[in-house]
Design a protein around this motif. Structure first.
Motif, mmCIF file in Angstrom:
data_model
loop_
_atom_site.group_PDB
_atom_site.id
_atom_site.type_symbol
_atom_site.label_atom_id
_atom_site.label_comp_id
_atom_site.label_asym_id
_atom_site.label_seq_id
_atom_site.Cartn_x
_atom_site.Cartn_y
_atom_site.Cartn_z
ATOM 1 N N THR B 64 40.624 55.446 58.358
ATOM 2 C CA THR B 64 39.800 54.243 58.462
ATOM 3 C C THR B 64 40.665 53.016 58.722
ATOM 4 O OG1 THR B 64 39.968 53.889 56.097
ATOM 5 C CG2 THR B 64 38.100 55.196 56.877
ATOM 6 N N CYS B 65 41.992 53.182 58.613
ATOM 7 C CA CYS B 65 42.905 52.044 58.742
ATOM 8 C C CYS B 65 42.552 50.910 57.785
ATOM 9 C CB CYS B 65 42.973 51.536 60.188
ATOM 10 S SG CYS B 65 43.887 52.674 61.227
ATOM 11 N N THR B 66 42.044 51.278 56.627
ATOM 12 C CA THR B 66 41.831 50.288 55.573
ATOM 13 C C THR B 66 42.481 50.802 54.291
ATOM 14 O OG1 THR B 66 39.713 51.301 55.024
ATOM 15 C CG2 THR B 66 39.637 49.369 56.434
ATOM 16 N N ALA B 67 42.952 49.859 53.484
ATOM 17 C CA ALA B 67 43.517 50.202 52.181
ATOM 18 C C ALA B 67 42.881 49.291 51.148
ATOM 19 C CB ALA B 67 45.036 50.023 52.191
ATOM 20 N N ALA B 68 42.655 49.831 49.957
ATOM 21 C CA ALA B 68 42.067 49.042 48.879
ATOM 22 C C ALA B 68 43.168 48.406 48.042
ATOM 23 C CB ALA B 68 41.197 49.927 48.000
ATOM 24 N N LEU B 69 42.898 47.198 47.550
ATOM 25 C CA LEU B 69 43.790 46.565 46.578
ATOM 26 C C LEU B 69 42.974 46.305 45.317
ATOM 27 C CD1 LEU B 69 46.522 45.135 45.823
ATOM 28 C CD2 LEU B 69 45.428 43.021 46.599
ATOM 29 N N ILE B 70 43.316 46.988 44.232
ATOM 30 C CA ILE B 70 42.641 46.768 42.946
ATOM 31 C C ILE B 70 43.468 45.760 42.178
ATOM 32 C CG2 ILE B 70 41.764 47.860 40.851
ATOM 33 C CD1 ILE B 70 41.883 50.530 42.305
ATOM 34 N N ILE B 71 42.873 44.626 41.859
ATOM 35 C CA ILE B 71 43.657 43.516 41.307
ATOM 36 C C ILE B 71 42.784 42.732 40.329
ATOM 37 C CG2 ILE B 71 43.120 41.887 43.198
ATOM 38 C CD1 ILE B 71 46.323 41.369 43.118
ATOM 39 N N PRO B 72 43.370 42.220 39.233
ATOM 40 C CA PRO B 72 42.535 41.537 38.241
ATOM 41 C C PRO B 72 41.820 40.306 38.799
ATOM 42 C CG PRO B 72 44.699 42.013 37.312
ATOM 43 C CD PRO B 72 44.774 42.320 38.774
ATOM 44 N N SER B 73 42.478 39.598 39.725
ATOM 45 C CA SER B 73 41.942 38.322 40.183
ATOM 46 C C SER B 73 42.578 37.998 41.528
ATOM 47 C CB SER B 73 42.308 37.242 39.154
ATOM 48 O OG SER B 73 42.304 35.962 39.728
ATOM 49 N N LEU B 74 41.877 37.237 42.342
ATOM 50 C CA LEU B 74 42.500 36.734 43.572
ATOM 51 C C LEU B 74 42.913 35.283 43.406
ATOM 52 C CD1 LEU B 74 40.242 38.215 46.399
ATOM 53 C CD2 LEU B 74 42.602 38.845 45.862
ATOM 54 N N SER B 75 42.557 34.662 42.271
ATOM 55 C CA SER B 75 42.796 33.228 42.165
ATOM 56 C C SER B 75 43.978 32.888 41.260
ATOM 57 C CB SER B 75 41.534 32.510 41.694
ATOM 58 O OG SER B 75 41.219 32.866 40.374
#
Lengths: 334, 334
Positions: B64-75
């Motif tokens: 799919t040429c996509t990867a997931a990023l699991i992260i607590p927050s983007l801010s």
């Protein structure tokens, strides 16, 4: 699990629920069916551990449940706060966000639009600086902070009202000679209205106001010169300054302190954005705070609106004044 | 455009290039073909304005040429800087990033894994706090800052070495009684080694060191009590403090100043992370800076490695000391 041990399919769900395959498909795609049918399908899907394959769904219904976010950066505080809230708002509505980082490069922004076309997203949100950006008319698109045309919805904080509010707060706190300082992108955008609102408010009250509107590439030296030119016997002839961003207010405060002036005793400062140290700690300065979450939610709601004929051209969301140490207490009334 | 006015297909490209359909497919999927063929296909694709449909590609090649990023927050600044660099590293390699925001909630983290399964991404990067997180063994997964097991690659800054470096820098600057203060998640992780490295270095030099290791839910009061207990005739018996994060160093500096102590004259402070005000302006404090870009690039390179049998279990990337106003100049040597 399905009987054969492999991943269960829609057919397995239909068999388990005792409904037609079309009914399962409708439920999975959010198309209304009778409440009893919906429950039976959901119960069967849960029991079997059925997982929707979003890519297959993307092809079949022309929906991918993904939206693109075109943004200059994910690491600068305002953009990261906005990306965070847009991601949360999309997730709450069953959507995934794909960020495209442009680093303020107009060509990169146009390239994003090309990549978005390849990725067949359901829509895009853009915080862009390319005045000639060409967006596919058939792609649902919402712009933040820069108005394109009446056919492309734009969401922004109430920049004009925020400028007025900054003037009001400085005047309430005893300021009599005001200045507006601006830096940022040379591309016109909604944020320019911050200064407009500030100046209009001052003039309506008969208060003297000077403006210095620069771009990022001008650096800080012209601001330092401006401040030095307003020194008379080591006192500043200006007693209240509104800066176009918190970042600029922070830099101006440093300049003032280098000149031996005290903030807020000698000169009061108000910024714009409402940024906080470490993202959620103290404010950098007194500020006109943007409603970042509300901006994100409004943008996403407009993007996902089914009826594309009823879109607002421009939405301005209310801002708030927050004291952050660079303004004095207002005098008691009574 | 294709002759009939609708979007051109691979067949149109094959006809235009005068090659077999399979050759076009190979070029579009990055499978090697003769250089002449590759050029002809690319020229034809450009001429016709052919766009790869990544969703169709996802189904056909299982990529799919996509990867997931699991992260607590983007801010929050460290997470947003990391997300920014991961996004850039993935983009440079032809990949899209889909962020999943968890807000430190272990259940949300597990839910992300479920959603990722639905979205058929090629891999996932996780900055997680769920000690029992179950990751599909067939999903390429790289963890940042928390080691799972020898079969899941983990990337982190050199936390232990960073702690040693902090001790070295404080001792070089004349400190003789040191303390390590820690707050953060109660879930064990690589970051705990910051204190370990600090203590080991101090002990190896015969220097006294005290540690106070707390969790976020303990708040700041225990730190304030610790500092008060080390006051003797309004002087602190500790002269150098290493804090587990820049954020904690910032809060400790405020506490010290409230107690009438001067930083760095009376007590020197070093944080960890290398965060900057507004994302790219001044440091908050003297600090052990994480190589955020290098962490992101290394993580992405490991994630996309073709040979899954040659993955490192743990990669520690070197950190740097940056002076940020809360430490003194080291004495001249000679």
């Amino acid at each position: 699990m399905a009987k054969n041990g492999s991943a269960p399919t829609m057919k397995d769900v239909a068999r388990e629920a005792g409904v037609a395959l079309g009914t399962v498909s409708k439920v999975m795609n959010g198309i209304p069916v009778g409440e009893d049918y919906r429950r039976r399908v959901q119960r069967a899907a849960e029991k079997l551990g059925y997982q929707v394959n979003n890519y297959a769904r993307g092809l079949k219904t022309n929906r991918t449940c993904t939206a693109a976010l075109i943004i200059p950066s994910l690491s600068h505080p305002f953009f990261s706060a906005l990306a965070h809230e847009v991601c949360q708002a999309l997730t709450a509505r069953g959507y995934r966000m794909i960020p495209f980082v442009t680093d303020f490069d107009p060509q990169a922004e146009q390239e994003c639009i090309r990549m978005i076309r390849q990725n067949k997203v359901d829509g895009a949100i853009g915080l862009t600086y390319n005045p000639n950006l060409e967006v596919d008319p058939e792609l649902p698109f919402v712009t933040i902070d820069r108005y394109f045309s009446a056919t492309v919805p734009c969401v922004a904080s109430d920049n004009f009202g925020g400028g007025q509010l900054a003037a009001e707060k400085l005047l309430e706190r005893g300021c009599r000679r005001l200045a507006f300082l601006r830096t940022g992108s040379p591309v016109p955008g909604e944020v320019d209205k911050r200064g407009d609102g500030f100046e209009v408010y001052c003039r309506s009250r008969g208060v003297e106001v000077e403006s210095l509107r620069l771009n990022d590439e001008d650096g800080m030296e012209p601001f330092a010169r401006f401040l030095r030119e307003h020194l008379e016997e080591s006192r500043l002839t200006i007693d209240g300054i509104f800066c176009s961003t918190d970042r600029l207010a922070y830099e101006i405060q440093k300049l003032l302190e280098q000149m031996g002036l005290r903030v807020p005793e000698d000169v009061q400062l108000i910024g714009y954005d409402g940024m906080r140290k470490f993202g959620d700690a103290d404010l950098y300065c007194s500020t006109i705070a943007q409603p970042v979450r509300k901006i994100a939610e409004t943008t996403v709601d407009i993007l996902l609106k089914e009826d594309r004929n009823q879109l607002p051209a421009m939405v301005c969301l209310p801002v708030t004044y927050l004291p952050g140490g660079t303004t004095r207490e207002p005098p008691e009334k009574g």
